[in-house]
Motif scaffolding. Structure first.
Motif, mmCIF file in Angstrom:
data_model
loop_
_atom_site.group_PDB
_atom_site.id
_atom_site.type_symbol
_atom_site.label_atom_id
_atom_site.label_comp_id
_atom_site.label_asym_id
_atom_site.label_seq_id
_atom_site.Cartn_x
_atom_site.Cartn_y
_atom_site.Cartn_z
ATOM 1 N N ILE A 1 0.884 -1.389 0.121
ATOM 2 C CA ILE A 1 0.147 0.074 -0.074
ATOM 3 C C ILE A 1 1.017 1.328 -0.052
ATOM 4 N N LEU A 2 1.800 1.133 0.898
ATOM 5 C CA LEU A 2 2.883 2.475 0.787
ATOM 6 C C LEU A 2 3.482 2.645 -0.530
ATOM 7 N N ALA B 1 -8.241 3.728 -3.078
ATOM 8 C CA ALA B 1 -7.650 4.136 -1.852
ATOM 9 C C ALA B 1 -8.688 4.398 -0.896
ATOM 10 N N ALA B 2 -9.759 4.659 -1.058
ATOM 11 C CA ALA B 2 -10.980 4.622 -0.132
ATOM 12 C C ALA B 2 -11.449 3.133 0.451
ATOM 13 N N ALA B 3 -11.494 2.322 -0.460
ATOM 14 C CA ALA B 3 -11.701 0.748 -0.129
ATOM 15 C C ALA B 3 -10.562 0.351 0.774
ATOM 16 N N ALA C 1 -1.202 6.035 5.059
ATOM 17 C CA ALA C 1 -1.089 6.279 3.517
ATOM 18 C C ALA C 1 -2.242 6.389 2.661
ATOM 19 N N ALA C 2 -3.035 5.313 3.085
ATOM 20 C CA ALA C 2 -4.414 5.209 2.211
ATOM 21 C C ALA C 2 -5.189 6.553 2.483
ATOM 22 N N LEU C 3 -5.368 7.130 3.658
ATOM 23 C CA LEU C 3 -5.917 8.228 4.144
ATOM 24 C C LEU C 3 -5.315 9.539 3.031
ATOM 25 N N GLY C 4 -3.980 9.611 3.416
ATOM 26 C CA GLY C 4 -3.258 10.518 2.442
ATOM 27 C C GLY C 4 -3.711 10.621 0.905
#
Length: 411
Positions: free
Chosen positions: A282-283, A296-298, A328-331
Motif C-alpha cells: 500500500i505504501l 484508496a477509499a476501499a 498512507a491510504a488516508l493521504g
C-alpha cells in the motif's frame, strides 16, 4: 574502566551483531514464505500477488493461516508467550524457545498474506539472541533491561534499514527515557544491526521516493491534515483494542479462524492486490500514485478491518505497518480528491506519507519517532521531515487534548 562498564560495553556490541543476524534470518524466511505462497521468483510481494492467479491469491493466505494457526494451537497448549515489552520492563526471564517459535509463526502468517506487521518477529528473535548472548555477563537488572530493549529496537532497524528509527523505538517506545546510557547503547546496537543485515536488505530505503515537485507550503498543509490523522489513528486504536482477545486463543478454533481470515484477505486481493502482507504494498502504490480514489477509499476501510479480523482469530503480529498503510491510504484519498477538483495539484506521495506519520504518531504515542521512522523509510529530501514532524506533533497534541477533555467529562 570498571568490570561492570566493560561487560556492558561488550554486551552492546554483541547485542547489535546478534540483532542484525535476527533481522537477516527473519527477512530471509519472510521472502521464502512469500515466494512459496504466490509462486514467484523475483520482485516484491506486490509483484507476486499481481502475477498470481485469482485462485492462488485466495487459497494461498488461507493455507498459510491454517498452518500458522495449527502451530500456535500446539505452542499455546504447552507454553505461555508473554509480551516482549512487559517481559523486559518487569525484568522477567525471556522464554527463548516459545518466543522464537512464536516469531517464526508470525513470519509464516504475514508472509502468506496476513494483514499484520512483520516487525514483531525480528524484535522477539533479537531479544532472544541478545539474552542468550549476554547471559554470562555480570549485568545489573537495569543494564539487562537496556540491552534487551536495544535488541528489540535494533531488530526493527535491521529489517527496515532504519538505524535512527530502530534506536528511537528502543529509547522512546520500549524504555521511555532519554538517559545517555540508553541512548548511546540504542544508537550503537541499531547501527550495527543494520550493517550486519546489509547483505539481505542492501541498506536501501524500503520505499522508493518518486522525487515530486514539492512546495514548502506542505508543512502548513500538514497541520490541516492532523485532525484527519487523529480521527483515523484513534479509530484504528479502538478497532484493534476491541478485536484483541483478553487472553491468547488456545482452542483448536484458532486454526479455522485464521484460515478464514486468510481467505478474506485473499478474496480482497483479487480486486486490490495491495491488501496482502504488512502494508508495504500500500505504501509503495501510494508513493507511485498508483491508486484510484475508489481503490484508496476501499483500502482505507479494509486494511484496519482485515487486521482486526486476524487479531480476533488469535493471530499475532505487529501494528506499525498496518497503521502506516492505513495512514498512507488516508493521504491518498485526500490528495486524489483534491486533484480531481482541478485546484492546485498536490503530491500524492508527500501527502500520503505525511498522513502516515500523523496516524503512526497517534497509534504509537511517539510523534518524533513516527516522523523520523517514516522519513527513513523513504528518505526524501531532509526538509520533508518538517511536514512529517508537523503532522505527527499536531496529531499527538490533539490526541492529548481529546483525552484530557474525555477524562474531565467522565469525572
Amino acid at each position: 574502566m570498571t568490570r561492570r562498564e566493560l561487560a556492558f560495553g561488550c554486551s552492546v556490541i554483541v547485542v547489535g551483531l546478534l540483532a542484525g543476524l535476527a533481522g537477516m534470518a527473519t527477512t530471509v524466511l519472510l521472502h521464502f514464505v512469500e515466494h512459496l505462497t504466490y509462486a514467484y521468483t523475483f520482485g516484491s510481494l506486490l509483484d507476486g500477488v499481481t502475477g498470481s492467479s485469482p485462485v492462488r491469491r485466495a487459497v494461498g493466505p488461507m493455507i498459510g493461516g491454517a498452518l500458522a494457526g495449527f502451530g500456535w494451537w500446539l505452542l499455546r497448549r504447552h507454553y505461555a508467550v508473554p509480551g516482549l515489552a512487559s517481559t523486559i520492563a518487569d525484568h522477567r526471564p525471556i522464554p527463548r524457545v516459545p518466543m522464537t517459535i512464536d516469531a517464526a509463526l508470525q513470519i509464516v502468517v504475514v508472509g502468506s498474506g496476513a494483514s499484520l506487521g512483520r516487525e514483531g518477529a525480528p524484535r522477539q528473535v533479537a531479544a532472544v539472541l541478545g539474552d542468550a548472548g549476554t547471559s554470562q555477563w555480570a549485568l545489573t537488572p537495569r543494564d539487562r533491561e537496556i540491552l534487551l530493549a536495544c535488541a528489540a529496537g535494533a531488530g526493527l532497524g535491521a529489517v527496515y534499514s532504519v538505524p535512527v528509527g530502530g534506536a528511537l523505538f528502543a529509547i522512546r517506545i520500549m524504555m521511555h527515557t532519554w538517559h545517555p546510557r540508553a541512548v548511546g547503547a540504542a544508537l550503537i546496537t541499531s547501527a550495527l544491526a543494520v550493517a550486519v543485515a546489509a547483505p539481505v536488505t542492501h541498506v536501501r530505503a524500503p520505499l522508493d521516493w518518486p522525487d515530486p515537485s514539492l512546495s514548502y507550503l506542505l508543512t502548513g498543509f500538514a497541520l490541516v491534515l492532523a485532525p484527519l490523522a487523529l480521527a483515523v489513528g484513534m479509530a484504528f486504536n479502538r478497532i484493534m483494542a476491541r478485536a484483541r482477545a483478553s487472553a491468547p486463543v488456545t482452542s483448536w478454533t484458532i486454526i479455522p479462524g485464521i484460515a478464514a481470515a486468510g481467505l478474506l484477505v485473499g478474496l480482497g486481493s483479487v480486486w486490490w492486490p495491495e491488501l496482502p502482507g504488512n502494508g508495504k504494498s500500500i505504501l509503495t502504490v501510494s508513493l507511485d500514485s498508483g491508486m484510484t480514489l475508489g481503490s484508496a477509499a476501499a483500502i482505507l476501510l479494509l486494511k484496519p478491518v482485515l487486521t482486526a479480523v486476524f487479531l480476533r482469530a488469535g493471530a499475532v503480529g505487529g501494528m506499525l505497518t498496518p497503521a502506516l498503510a492505513t495512514g498512507a491510504a488516508l493521504g491518498s484519498v485526500v490528495a486524489l480528491a483534491i486533484n480531481t477538483l482541478d485546484l492546485h495539484p498536490v503530491s500524492v506521495a508527500a501527502v500520503s506519507l505525511t498522513c502516515a506519520a500523523g496516524v503512526l504518531a497517534v497509534t504509537q504515542r511517539a510523534p518524533i519517532w513516527a516522523a523520523l521512522f517514516v522519513w527513513e523509510l523513504a528518505r526524501p529530501p531532509l526538509w520533508v521531515l518538517l511536514p512529517f514532524l508537523a503532522a505527527a506533533l499536531a496529531a499527538h497534541w490533539l490526541q492529548a487534548l481529546v483525552e484530557r477533555r474525555t477524562e474531565v467529562m467522565v469525572d
